[in-house]
Design an enzyme around this catalytic site. Structure first.
Site, short mmCIF file in Angstrom:
data_model
loop_
_atom_site.label_atom_id
_atom_site.label_comp_id
_atom_site.label_asym_id
_atom_site.label_seq_id
_atom_site.Cartn_x
_atom_site.Cartn_y
_atom_site.Cartn_z
N ASP A 1 -6.72 -30.30 -18.14
CA ASP A 1 -7.15 -31.27 -16.98
C ASP A 1 -8.36 -32.32 -17.17
O ASP A 1 -8.33 -33.37 -16.58
CB ASP A 1 -7.68 -30.23 -15.89
CG ASP A 1 -6.60 -29.34 -15.20
OD1 ASP A 1 -5.50 -29.79 -15.23
OD2 ASP A 1 -7.03 -28.14 -14.74
N ASP B 1 -16.51 -26.87 -27.37
CA ASP B 1 -17.62 -27.86 -26.59
C ASP B 1 -17.54 -29.18 -27.15
O ASP B 1 -17.63 -30.25 -26.54
CB ASP B 1 -18.98 -27.12 -26.88
CG ASP B 1 -19.49 -26.74 -28.05
OD1 ASP B 1 -18.29 -26.32 -28.95
OD2 ASP B 1 -20.65 -26.61 -28.45
N LYS C 1 -13.41 -21.59 -30.73
CA LYS C 1 -15.03 -21.35 -30.59
C LYS C 1 -15.24 -20.14 -31.61
O LYS C 1 -15.88 -19.15 -31.45
CB LYS C 1 -15.36 -20.81 -29.20
CG LYS C 1 -16.86 -20.86 -29.02
CD LYS C 1 -17.69 -22.12 -29.03
CE LYS C 1 -19.15 -22.14 -28.98
NZ LYS C 1 -19.75 -23.23 -28.95
N TYR D 1 -6.74 -14.84 -19.34
CA TYR D 1 -6.10 -15.08 -17.84
C TYR D 1 -5.39 -13.73 -17.73
O TYR D 1 -5.00 -13.33 -16.50
CB TYR D 1 -5.47 -16.27 -17.30
CG TYR D 1 -6.36 -17.52 -17.38
CD1 TYR D 1 -7.70 -17.48 -17.62
CD2 TYR D 1 -5.83 -18.72 -17.37
CE1 TYR D 1 -8.58 -18.54 -17.37
CE2 TYR D 1 -6.69 -19.90 -17.01
CZ TYR D 1 -8.02 -19.88 -17.16
OH TYR D 1 -8.90 -20.85 -17.07
N ASP E 1 -6.57 -25.05 -20.31
CA ASP E 1 -6.78 -25.06 -18.88
C ASP E 1 -7.64 -26.14 -18.59
O ASP E 1 -7.71 -27.16 -17.91
CB ASP E 1 -7.13 -23.82 -18.07
CG ASP E 1 -7.20 -24.14 -16.56
OD1 ASP E 1 -6.77 -25.04 -16.12
OD2 ASP E 1 -7.53 -23.09 -15.83
MG LIG Z 1 -22.36 -26.56 -27.30
MG LIG Z 2 -5.86 -26.13 -14.42
#
Ligand SMILES: [Mg+2]
Ligand SMILES: [Mg+2]
Lengths: 360, 360
Positions: free
Chosen positions: A253, A225, A193, A142, A249
């Site tokens: 959430d 994931d 990841k 970000y 983020d």
């Molecule tokens: Mg995957």
């Molecule tokens: Mg958010």
């Protein structure tokens, strides 16, 4: 020694919910002799209206001088149409975060058993859920450079952003997470990841390195994931999770929504010394602003987090959290968490009930 | 005109589940005069054992020559310890995807009402769920350059990856998604983080541009963190979702887990002409391999997707999907989807039941 708390009511329902949280803070300040000095300032849309900018110099100065900051919420349709992104209410928050170096975002996802039915998940899967997600807040993709949209050969536009962390940034947020885990169930799951992204290979390496300093905390790793799946499949398996800005983020959430009652969730953004800004996870809800309908509990619970993490008053924090649980036991509910058979109360009445519980 | 289907059984439960899917394919090939030529080849761990590499030249040549590919699953503990990442089973898949340009990943998240109890979500929230997530599979941050770990001044290590898409890549996956939405409920939700990431600002712009070519499809946009929340809160609001490689990785796995029965979910990876590789979403499950216990339905449903998307035999695909629903109605369940009162069947018996339903 006296400590300073800056209160930023903000926009929409912000002033109403902060008013109740302030009553709670005033009360425990007195009861527990905390010696807190409270002051208020403008931020967000309220500051734009008064001063033309979302983060006036006076507010930033007060934020710098404070030991902790309590924020309501910012934003609303009134300011959304401003074509100048710099004069949007949200910029007030981002400005405080970056100016004060509030890199450590704590996002609890707690489901009070009294509200288990509010979740879209089955009660047995989520009742008693108590996860803490630690999200890096001032780095990662970000904020990474280079970024933008450029022209390639053949006049083809290409958008690009850079996901970047150095080892110091990773170590810094890692320590926040290990410390938090140490104070809880001593289990930390680092989400990355690392099978694909080099930046998270380094992330994993630093977490492993740090874990030697925290032999009492059990460190595990999970791909993002899979973490998203596991939050849906069996969220109670987690104690503390730590991850970068973007993954945090998304996951924080999702985890918040597992509870089905976002009106109950506080959050913290900490600097390297434990100074922090505290705010509810929900937004400014302009549609119900000024009607004494909003749920003040997330803001009241933000006060509890503030006492625990920035003001060294964990026992007082415990008292506030117990008081909140008690008003839920009394079947008092604002509209957002109301269900059949419960007593619907206003913002003020909910504040009254928490105050009464604290005085009992 | 005759079409070629390459079958890659792979590792673990791969050969067993593919055997049942092949029986189904052989049957409908005959019944509906599809004129399909089937052949088999090695990939993954099986190929490493036989040829020393996870993607032998002969397999890649056969994949190139095929009109569609059916894959079981690859991988297992036997090959996990190989320090050379190039000689891991998964590289076989990645090699086919990149060599054949299979950029369009279709990930349905479908919850058969018969299996609604398997979800961790309340039945009313997920029963009848039918989402299609379209994920870009060969670009984005998982493939972006530059990438790596470098030394900054002061000998500080810094990891970095690049999230990059050009407008042609976005347009290409956008078309796949708009076409898919057109064939379904005509609602497409594009997921991005356009409030923060420039690469997704371009993404949103191209989706808007494309939507002019698809006036019959309703396009909406959602930020990725909100999308993760909405999948938990009210997943049935979605028809087709389209997003980049990384967000798609996270959201498609979360959506799959909403169903609680990953053993039921097929997937497709398509090239620009609609040629594709089809495979179940689940893995090679080495713990139950060779015991006739695995659920073959995801692979059988992958055959249905293959017929629909690559072999222009949508009516046959419909027949297979109806047959699968029928065996569920008969209360037949493999262990992974079994529940009280249902009849537990083996991999082969489940295959038998689908065959019988297709012959009825
Ligand atoms: Mg995957
Ligand atoms: Mg958010």
């Amino acid at each position: 020694m006296s400590k300073n708390v800056l209160i930023l009511p903000g926009d929409g329902i912000g002033p109403e919910i902060v008013a109740q949280a302030r009553r709670v803070l005033d009360l425990v300040n007195q009861q527990d002799s905390l010696d807190l000095q409270l002051s208020e300032a403008l931020v967000g849309g309220a500051a734009i209206d008064a001063d033309g900018v979302p983060l006036p110099e006076a507010t930033l100065d007060a934020a710098r001088a404070a030991d902790a900051i309590l924020l309501g919420a910012v934003g609303g349709p009134k300011w959304d149409t401003n074509p100048d992104f710099q004069i949007r209410p949200e910029k007030g928050l981002l400005g405080i975060r970056s100016s004060l170096g509030l890199f450590g975002n704590l996002r609890p996802a707690i489901l009070y058993p009294q509200l288990a039915h509010a979740s879209t998940l089955k009660p047995e899967v989520v009742s008693g859920l108590d996860i803490l997600i630690v999200r890096e807040l001032t780095g990662g993709i970000y904020f990474g450079q280079p970024r933008g949209v450029r022209l390639k050969e053949g006049n083809v536009r290409e958008g690009y952003n850079t996901y970047v962390y150095d080892e110091n940034e990773i170590r810094r947020i890692g320590r926040v997470a290990f410390e938090a885990a140490r104070a809880r169930d001593k289990r930390l799951c680092s989400v990355d990841k690392a099978n694909v992204l080099e930046v998270t290979v380094l992330w994993r390496e630093i977490m492993e390195e740090l874990s030697k300093e925290y032999p009492d905390v059990e460190l595990s790793h999970m791909y993002v994931d899979n973490a998203a799946m596991q939050l849906v499949r069996a969220p109670k398996q987690f104690d503390v999770m730590v991850t970068g800005n973007m993954f945090g983020d998304i996951l924080s959430d999702a985890a918040a929504m597992l509870t089905g009652s976002i009106g109950m969730l506080p959050s913290a953004s900490l600097d390297v010394d434990g100074k922090g800004m505290y705010e509810p996870c929900h937004g400014s809800a302009p549609d119900i602003a000024g009607q004494d309908l909003a749920n003040p509990l997330a803001t009241i619970l933000s006060v509890a987090m503030m006492l625990r993490y920035s003001l060294n008053a964990g026992a007082t924090a415990d008292r506030i959290e117990a008081a909140v649980s008690q008003v839920l036991d009394q079947n008092l509910r604002t509209g957002d968490i109301w269900s059949e058979g419960m007593q619907k109360v206003s913002t003020t009445e909910m504040g009254d009930a928490v105050i009464a519980a604290l005085q009992a």
